[in-house]
Design a protein around this motif. Structure first.
Motif, PDB file in Angstrom:
ATOM      1  N   GLU A   1       0.812  -1.218   0.000  1.00 19.78           N
ATOM      2  CA  GLU A   1       0.000   0.000   0.000  1.00 19.78           C
ATOM      3  C   GLU A   1       0.843   1.265   0.000  1.00 19.78           C
ATOM      4  OE1 GLU A   1      -2.680  -0.267   3.238  1.00 19.78           O
ATOM      5  OE2 GLU A   1      -3.820  -1.939   2.402  1.00 19.78           O
ATOM      6  N   ASP A   2       2.151   1.125   0.169  1.00 22.40           N
ATOM      7  CA  ASP A   2       3.025   2.284   0.125  1.00 22.40           C
ATOM      8  C   ASP A   2       3.181   2.753  -1.304  1.00 22.40           C
ATOM      9  OD1 ASP A   2       5.138   0.764   2.607  1.00 22.40           O
ATOM     10  OD2 ASP A   2       3.421   2.116   2.848  1.00 22.40           O
ATOM     11  N   SER A   3       3.754   3.938  -1.475  1.00 21.17           N
ATOM     12  CA  SER A   3       4.012   4.432  -2.819  1.00 21.17           C
ATOM     13  C   SER A   3       5.033   3.537  -3.495  1.00 21.17           C
ATOM     14  CB  SER A   3       4.533   5.874  -2.768  1.00 21.17           C
ATOM     15  OG  SER A   3       5.782   5.932  -2.102  1.00 21.17           O
ATOM     16  N   ALA A   4       5.054   3.571  -4.826  1.00 16.44           N
ATOM     17  CA  ALA A   4       5.861   2.630  -5.608  1.00 16.44           C
ATOM     18  C   ALA A   4       7.330   2.653  -5.236  1.00 16.44           C
ATOM     19  CB  ALA A   4       5.691   2.930  -7.093  1.00 16.44           C
ATOM     20  N   SER A   5       7.830   3.799  -4.774  1.00 18.33           N
ATOM     21  CA  SER A   5       9.258   3.913  -4.501  1.00 18.33           C
ATOM     22  C   SER A   5       9.608   3.604  -3.048  1.00 18.33           C
ATOM     23  CB  SER A   5       9.745   5.325  -4.852  1.00 18.33           C
ATOM     24  OG  SER A   5       9.079   6.291  -4.051  1.00 18.33           O
ATOM     25  N   GLU A   6       8.643   3.171  -2.234  1.00 22.04           N
ATOM     26  CA  GLU A   6       8.903   2.963  -0.813  1.00 22.04           C
ATOM     27  C   GLU A   6       8.754   1.505  -0.379  1.00 22.04           C
ATOM     28  OE1 GLU A   6       6.369   5.587   1.332  1.00 22.04           O
ATOM     29  OE2 GLU A   6       7.348   7.406   0.631  1.00 22.04           O
ATOM     30  N   GLY A   7       8.460   0.620  -1.325  1.00 18.53           N
ATOM     31  CA  GLY A   7       8.305  -0.778  -0.971  1.00 18.53           C
ATOM     32  C   GLY A   7       9.605  -1.376  -0.481  1.00 18.53           C
ATOM     33  N   VAL A   8       9.506  -2.490   0.264  1.00 20.71           N
ATOM     34  CA  VAL A   8      10.684  -3.095   0.867  1.00 20.71           C
ATOM     35  C   VAL A   8      11.703  -3.542  -0.179  1.00 20.71           C
ATOM     36  CG1 VAL A   8       9.647  -5.393   0.926  1.00 20.71           C
ATOM     37  CG2 VAL A   8      11.442  -4.807   2.563  1.00 20.71           C
ATOM     38  N   LEU A   9      11.244  -3.922  -1.357  1.00 23.58           N
ATOM     39  CA  LEU A   9      12.177  -4.390  -2.383  1.00 23.58           C
ATOM     40  C   LEU A   9      13.148  -3.309  -2.822  1.00 23.58           C
ATOM     41  CD1 LEU A   9       9.812  -6.571  -4.595  1.00 23.58           C
ATOM     42  CD2 LEU A   9      11.701  -7.375  -3.169  1.00 23.58           C
ATOM     43  N   TYR A  10      12.723  -2.062  -2.708  1.00 23.78           N
ATOM     44  CA  TYR A  10      13.595  -0.962  -3.138  1.00 23.78           C
ATOM     45  C   TYR A  10      14.750  -0.735  -2.168  1.00 23.78           C
ATOM     46  CZ  TYR A  10      10.070   0.193  -6.613  1.00 23.78           C
ATOM     47  OH  TYR A  10       9.199   0.130  -7.677  1.00 23.78           O
ATOM     48  N   SER A  11      14.655  -1.342  -0.993  1.00 20.80           N
ATOM     49  CA  SER A  11      15.727  -1.175  -0.016  1.00 20.80           C
ATOM     50  C   SER A  11      16.792  -2.253  -0.135  1.00 20.80           C
ATOM     51  CB  SER A  11      15.144  -1.193   1.402  1.00 20.80           C
ATOM     52  OG  SER A  11      14.614  -2.480   1.708  1.00 20.80           O
ATOM     53  N   LEU A  12      16.554  -3.231  -1.013  1.00 20.60           N
ATOM     54  CA  LEU A  12      17.485  -4.350  -1.156  1.00 20.60           C
ATOM     55  C   LEU A  12      18.358  -4.188  -2.386  1.00 20.60           C
ATOM     56  CD1 LEU A  12      15.101  -7.356  -0.352  1.00 20.60           C
ATOM     57  CD2 LEU A  12      16.787  -6.307   1.165  1.00 20.60           C
ATOM     58  N   GLN A  13      19.603  -4.590  -2.246  1.00 15.76           N
ATOM     59  CA  GLN A  13      20.507  -4.617  -3.385  1.00 15.76           C
ATOM     60  C   GLN A  13      20.198  -5.843  -4.251  1.00 15.76           C
ATOM     61  OE1 GLN A  13      22.788  -2.130  -3.978  1.00 15.76           O
ATOM     62  NE2 GLN A  13      21.834  -1.146  -2.185  1.00 15.76           N
ATOM     63  N   ALA A  14      20.585  -5.771  -5.511  1.00 15.00           N
ATOM     64  CA  ALA A  14      20.330  -6.879  -6.432  1.00 15.00           C
ATOM     65  C   ALA A  14      20.933  -8.175  -5.905  1.00 15.00           C
ATOM     66  CB  ALA A  14      20.884  -6.551  -7.817  1.00 15.00           C
ATOM     67  N   ARG A  15      22.121  -8.077  -5.289  1.00 18.23           N
ATOM     68  CA  ARG A  15      22.783  -9.264  -4.748  1.00 18.23           C
ATOM     69  C   ARG A  15      21.960  -9.866  -3.607  1.00 18.23           C
ATOM     70  NH1 ARG A  15      25.600 -12.750  -6.970  1.00 18.23           N
ATOM     71  NH2 ARG A  15      23.953 -14.010  -6.073  1.00 18.23           N
ATOM     72  N   ASP A  16      21.383  -8.993  -2.770  1.00 12.11           N
ATOM     73  CA  ASP A  16      20.562  -9.473  -1.656  1.00 12.11           C
ATOM     74  C   ASP A  16      19.325 -10.200  -2.169  1.00 12.11           C
ATOM     75  OD1 ASP A  16      22.274  -8.423   0.265  1.00 12.11           O
ATOM     76  OD2 ASP A  16      21.249  -6.483   0.279  1.00 12.11           O
ATOM     77  N   ILE A  17      18.711  -9.660  -3.204  1.00 15.00           N
ATOM     78  CA  ILE A  17      17.521 -10.299  -3.775  1.00 15.00           C
ATOM     79  C   ILE A  17      17.856 -11.683  -4.309  1.00 15.00           C
ATOM     80  CG2 ILE A  17      15.838 -10.169  -5.651  1.00 15.00           C
ATOM     81  CD1 ILE A  17      15.817  -7.127  -5.263  1.00 15.00           C
ATOM     82  N   GLN A  18      18.973 -11.795  -5.024  1.00 16.11           N
ATOM     83  CA  GLN A  18      19.378 -13.094  -5.549  1.00 16.11           C
ATOM     84  C   GLN A  18      19.669 -14.072  -4.417  1.00 16.11           C
ATOM     85  OE1 GLN A  18      19.323 -14.253  -8.675  1.00 16.11           O
ATOM     86  NE2 GLN A  18      19.924 -16.245  -7.825  1.00 16.11           N
ATOM     87  N   ASP A  19      20.269 -13.570  -3.355  1.00 13.76           N
ATOM     88  CA  ASP A  19      20.578 -14.435  -2.217  1.00 13.76           C
ATOM     89  C   ASP A  19      19.297 -14.896  -1.508  1.00 13.76           C
ATOM     90  OD1 ASP A  19      23.249 -14.164  -2.783  1.00 13.76           O
ATOM     91  OD2 ASP A  19      23.645 -12.685  -1.215  1.00 13.76           O
ATOM     92  N   VAL A  20      18.294 -14.030  -1.444  1.00 12.91           N
ATOM     93  CA  VAL A  20      17.011 -14.418  -0.862  1.00 12.91           C
ATOM     94  C   VAL A  20      16.374 -15.527  -1.692  1.00 12.91           C
ATOM     95  CG1 VAL A  20      14.628 -13.679  -0.476  1.00 12.91           C
ATOM     96  CG2 VAL A  20      16.510 -12.248   0.325  1.00 12.91           C
ATOM     97  N   LEU A  21      16.440 -15.403  -3.009  1.00  9.95           N
ATOM     98  CA  LEU A  21      15.895 -16.438  -3.883  1.00  9.95           C
ATOM     99  C   LEU A  21      16.629 -17.763  -3.672  1.00  9.95           C
ATOM    100  CD1 LEU A  21      15.386 -14.385  -7.173  1.00  9.95           C
ATOM    101  CD2 LEU A  21      13.645 -15.069  -5.509  1.00  9.95           C
ATOM    102  N   ALA A  22      17.936 -17.675  -3.502  1.00  5.86           N
ATOM    103  CA  ALA A  22      18.721 -18.882  -3.240  1.00  5.86           C
ATOM    104  C   ALA A  22      18.322 -19.503  -1.902  1.00  5.86           C
ATOM    105  CB  ALA A  22      20.209 -18.558  -3.249  1.00  5.86           C
TER     106      ALA A  22
END
Length: 224
Positions: free
Chosen positions: A193-214
């Motif tokens: 429900e936050d604005s598009a630029s304030e979601g939690v995903l925007y606070s993560l680095q690309a490497r962190d996202i890949q590591d979460v998927l792993a």
């Protein structure tokens, strides 16, 4: 036989709370009829297919499934293949609730079953078709665990199995999760429900996202 009024109240109460109905409390014939057109893409048992082009829906939380069906119908979530199914068929709320509850109670094993010598080839094939194991994704699992627990677990649950309106992530195709993450980051799909630029995903680095998927692929209940 359970009285219809009692069954209806039980269904409404459990769905309102996000609980998963036991198969015995569902009109399975009706549910399978509603789900029938979906099986062409999502598979007979809701496991999805084509390496994540079509997501797993089996075992997903019923409130989330119902929410997404309504989003497809209203086109708040744009998906051309889903629009005719939810809109042209005029899928009523009752059918959405029923098919969502039906899918939620489907269990897909994460390890091959143990067969008896007497089991024939067909029995073995049908059993293996229900097994759902997502291949391990590359990444730093320790960092992924830390990033997940700090940023994702509050909504999606410590084990990644979802909570309320927030979907199950563990056991989902990595390629599908990546596609949805990209859609969130491009603001093609709202994350919260936050604005598009304030979601939690925007606070993560690309490497962190890949590591979460792993990490998510590493915590499946798979036999070593």
């Amino acid at each position: 036989m359970m009285h219809f009024g009692l069954w209806a109240r039980l269904l409404a109460a459990l769905l309102a709370g996000g609980a998963v109905l036991p198969a015995a409390a569902l009109d399975l014939e009706r549910a399978r009829d509603i789900y029938g057109p979906c099986a062409a893409c999502h598979g007979e048992f809701g496991a999805g297919g084509k390496k994540g082009e079509y997501p797993r829906v089996a075992g997903q939380l019923p409130k989330y499934l119902e929410q997404q069906l309504k989003a497809f119908q209203s086109q708040r979530r744009v998906n051309l293949p889903m629009y005719p199914y939810t809109k042209e068929r005029e899928l009523p709320d009752e059918d959405m609730k029923l098919v969502s509850a039906y899918l939620a109670q489907i269990e897909l094993p994460t390890r091959p079953p143990l067969f008896r010598e007497s089991d024939d080839a067909l029995t073995r094939l049908l059993a293996m078709e229900k097994v759902m194991i997502v291949p391990r994704a590359e990444g730093n699992i320790d960092n992924g665990k830390l990033a997940y627990e700090e940023n994702c677990a509050a909504c999606h649950g410590k084990s990644g199995k979802g909570r309320g309106m927030f979907p199950m992530l563990v056991g989902q195709y990595t390629s599908y999760l990546r596609k949805q993450i990209d859609a969130y980051l491009k603001a093609d799909r709202p994350h919260d429900e936050d604005s598009a630029s304030e979601g939690v995903l925007y606070s993560l680095q690309a490497r962190d996202i890949q590591d979460v998927l792993a990490y998510l692929t590493a915590i499946q209940e798979v036999q070593p």
